[in-house]
Design an enzyme around this catalytic site. Structure first.
Site, PDB file in Angstrom:
ATOM      1  N   SER A 162       2.553   3.599  -7.508  1.00 51.36           N
ATOM      2  CA  SER A 162       2.185   2.238  -7.900  1.00 51.36           C
ATOM      3  C   SER A 162       2.985   1.276  -7.039  1.00 51.36           C
ATOM      4  CB  SER A 162       2.547   2.017  -9.369  1.00 51.36           C
ATOM      5  OG  SER A 162       2.572   0.638  -9.662  1.00 51.36           O
ATOM      6  N   HIS A 210      -3.430   4.320  -2.504  1.00 47.73           N
ATOM      7  CA  HIS A 210      -4.411   3.411  -1.893  1.00 47.73           C
ATOM      8  C   HIS A 210      -5.077   4.089  -0.696  1.00 47.73           C
ATOM      9  CE1 HIS A 210      -1.549   0.170  -3.518  1.00 47.73           C
ATOM     10  NE2 HIS A 210      -2.690  -0.113  -4.102  1.00 47.73           N
ATOM     11  N   GLN A 212      -5.674 -12.413 -12.685  1.00 48.15           N
ATOM     12  CA  GLN A 212      -5.556 -11.206 -13.506  1.00 48.15           C
ATOM     13  C   GLN A 212      -4.131 -10.954 -14.004  1.00 48.15           C
ATOM     14  OE1 GLN A 212      -6.939  -8.543 -10.238  1.00 48.15           O
ATOM     15  NE2 GLN A 212      -5.414  -7.117 -11.033  1.00 48.15           N
ATOM     16  N   LYS A 231      -6.109   5.975 -11.773  1.00 45.94           N
ATOM     17  CA  LYS A 231      -4.850   5.477 -12.335  1.00 45.94           C
ATOM     18  C   LYS A 231      -5.093   4.294 -13.278  1.00 45.94           C
ATOM     19  CE  LYS A 231      -0.476   3.755 -11.941  1.00 45.94           C
ATOM     20  NZ  LYS A 231      -0.653   2.361 -11.614  1.00 45.94           N
ATOM     21  N   ASP A 232      -6.068   3.419 -12.907  1.00 46.09           N
ATOM     22  CA  ASP A 232      -6.389   2.261 -13.748  1.00 46.09           C
ATOM     23  C   ASP A 232      -7.661   2.572 -14.525  1.00 46.09           C
ATOM     24  OD1 ASP A 232      -4.394   0.035 -12.819  1.00 46.09           O
ATOM     25  OD2 ASP A 232      -5.045   1.086 -11.018  1.00 46.09           O
ATOM     26  N   GLY A 272      -9.285   3.619  -8.250  1.00 46.29           N
ATOM     27  CA  GLY A 272      -8.422   4.735  -8.641  1.00 46.29           C
ATOM     28  C   GLY A 272      -8.486   5.018 -10.138  1.00 46.29           C
ATOM     29  N   LEU A 282       0.811  -1.220   0.000  1.00 42.78           N
ATOM     30  CA  LEU A 282       0.000   0.000   0.000  1.00 42.78           C
ATOM     31  C   LEU A 282       0.842   1.267   0.000  1.00 42.78           C
ATOM     32  CD1 LEU A 282      -2.752  -1.096   2.557  1.00 42.78           C
ATOM     33  CD2 LEU A 282      -2.767  -1.300   0.056  1.00 42.78           C
ATOM     34  N   HIS A 283       0.337   2.266  -0.742  1.00 43.29           N
ATOM     35  CA  HIS A 283       0.982   3.584  -0.789  1.00 43.29           C
ATOM     36  C   HIS A 283      -0.103   4.638  -0.579  1.00 43.29           C
ATOM     37  CE1 HIS A 283      -0.749   3.626  -4.791  1.00 43.29           C
ATOM     38  NE2 HIS A 283      -0.045   2.564  -5.137  1.00 43.29           N
ATOM     39  N   GLU A 284       0.298   5.899  -0.673  1.00 47.65           N
ATOM     40  CA  GLU A 284      -0.661   6.986  -0.397  1.00 47.65           C
ATOM     41  C   GLU A 284      -1.841   6.999  -1.367  1.00 47.65           C
ATOM     42  OE1 GLU A 284      -1.095   9.336   2.061  1.00 47.65           O
ATOM     43  OE2 GLU A 284       0.375   8.134   3.132  1.00 47.65           O
TER      44      GLU A 284
HETATM   45  P1  AMP Z   1      -3.812  -2.200  -6.865  1.00 45.87           P
HETATM   46  O1  AMP Z   1      -3.391  -2.540  -5.484  1.00 45.87           O
HETATM   47  O2  AMP Z   1      -2.704  -1.730  -7.737  1.00 45.87           O
HETATM   48  O3  AMP Z   1      -4.654  -3.269  -7.506  1.00 45.87           O
HETATM   49  O4  AMP Z   1      -4.755  -0.936  -6.727  1.00 45.87           O
HETATM   50  C1  AMP Z   1      -5.871  -0.953  -5.877  1.00 45.87           C
HETATM   51  C2  AMP Z   1      -6.676   0.281  -6.122  1.00 45.87           C
HETATM   52  O5  AMP Z   1      -5.889   1.441  -5.876  1.00 45.87           O
HETATM   53  C3  AMP Z   1      -7.167   0.393  -7.589  1.00 45.87           C
HETATM   54  O6  AMP Z   1      -8.484   0.918  -7.595  1.00 45.87           O
HETATM   55  C4  AMP Z   1      -6.186   1.371  -8.174  1.00 45.87           C
HETATM   56  O7  AMP Z   1      -6.699   2.084  -9.279  1.00 45.87           O
HETATM   57  C5  AMP Z   1      -5.933   2.299  -6.990  1.00 45.87           C
HETATM   58  N1  AMP Z   1      -4.664   2.997  -7.150  1.00 45.87           N
HETATM   59  C6  AMP Z   1      -3.457   2.450  -7.462  1.00 45.87           C
HETATM   60  N2  AMP Z   1      -2.519   3.417  -7.574  1.00 45.87           N
HETATM   61  C7  AMP Z   1      -3.144   4.605  -7.339  1.00 45.87           C
HETATM   62  C8  AMP Z   1      -2.724   5.970  -7.316  1.00 45.87           C
HETATM   63  N3  AMP Z   1      -1.469   6.320  -7.568  1.00 45.87           N
HETATM   64  N4  AMP Z   1      -3.648   6.909  -7.027  1.00 45.87           N
HETATM   65  C9  AMP Z   1      -4.940   6.575  -6.770  1.00 45.87           C
HETATM   66  N5  AMP Z   1      -5.392   5.300  -6.775  1.00 45.87           N
HETATM   67  C10 AMP Z   1      -4.519   4.334  -7.067  1.00 45.87           C
END
Ligand code: AMP
Length: 282
Positions: free
Chosen positions: A185, A37, A61, A149-150, A147, A33-35
């Protein structure tokens, strides 16, 4: 924060007592997790009474086995971050809790399968469709947070909700960036220092293309220039740089300032595949 590992646990102990009087919000993640998330979690806390975060690295996926094998895992740090932002529940299933059997059902999202992420990651959106459907059915949220981002994932999930009549609201949260502009990311953790510098090319290309388009240059000129910029950096391998309609991912050949449009990019930086996007006309 309460941690649970199966849908049965959630439903038996919490869901049915909460559901009648409180709104449940879901934030699906794959951890590390980052900011970005945490922005989703904070938004969920503002809009819902109960915030459920899921951490599950969904094998179905991943079209690339190396990407799956090397996906970062930082569970202890994740737990701390989730506690700090005030997460109520963490759903932390193992693979067999989600997939007691290999699914036989598969999704086909039509045109979305043939462009950008669909084209370069065959089968990816099928896996997204399966896991998101399962999470919606298990947690039964009133709202789910994703997000920007996706961006193509959002189009896929909207299609999924429309076609299968999922009764919940999707909330889209803007992309959180590092100070220098790199989109946050989990995969950034895999970049070495040299690659981390080079990774800026994704966002700088998006910004440059946006400025040039709005300055009157044609999409052909702009996109050719960006492709050349990538060719000049041997460690960066461009997969796509496309101007699209953000709702249906139709690819535009020309820029039209009267049309809703975004630019999406995917590139390998060394062995790490990154994506980003920028709205041009909203
Ligand atoms: P992930 O863990 O990469 O599958 O992402 C989980 C959720 O966090 C998804 O809805 C992503 O679109 C969102 N997310 C990932 N990176 C970011 C970001 N930099 N800013 C905002 N939301 C993000």
């Amino acid at each position: 924060m309460q941690v649970f590992h199966t849908g049965a646990e959630w439903q038996k102990n919490w869901l049915y007592s909460i559901q009648s009087e409180k709104t449940i919000g879901l934030v699906p993640t794959m951890g590390a997790l980052h900011e970005g998330h945490l922005d989703l979690v904070r938004k969920c806390k503002k809009e819902c009474d109960i915030t459920v975060v899921s951490i599950f690295i969904n094998p179905t996926q991943f079209n690339n086995p190396e990407d799956f094998a090397k996906y970062p895992i930082t569970l202890e740090a994740d737990l701390k971050k989730l506690e700090v932002v005030g997460t109520d529940f963490l759903f932390l299933p193992n693979v067999s809790a989600i997939y007691p059997e290999k699914p036989v059902l598969s999704f086909n999202f039509g045109e979305l399968e043939h462009v950008l992420e669909g084209e370069f990651r065959p089968g990816h959106f099928n896996g997204v469709g399966i896991i998101v459907s399962k999470l919606f059915n298990i947690i039964k949220p009133a709202k789910a947070f994703f997000g920007q981002k996706d961006l193509q994932q959002i189009a896929v999930i909207k299609r999924l909700m429309l076609d299968l009549s999922f009764d919940l609201k999707l909330v889209i949260v803007p992309t959180r960036r590092e100070i220098d502009g790199l989109a946050m990311s989990s995969r950034n953790l895999r970049l070495n220092p040299e690659e981390r510098v080079l990774a800026l090319i994704l966002y700088s290309s998006l910004k440059k293309a946006k400025d040039e388009l709005l300055g009157g240059n044609s999409w052909l000129e702009v996109s050719n220039q960006i492709r050349q910029d990538f060719v000049a950096k041997p460690l960066a391998k461009l997969e796509y740089f496309d101007l699209i309609h953000p709702d249906n991912f139709t690819r535009f050949k020309n820029f039209d300032s009267g049309q809703k449009s975004s630019i999406c990019v995917a590139a390998f930086i060394g062995s790490v595949r990154l994506i980003d996007n920028l709205p041009i006309i909203t």
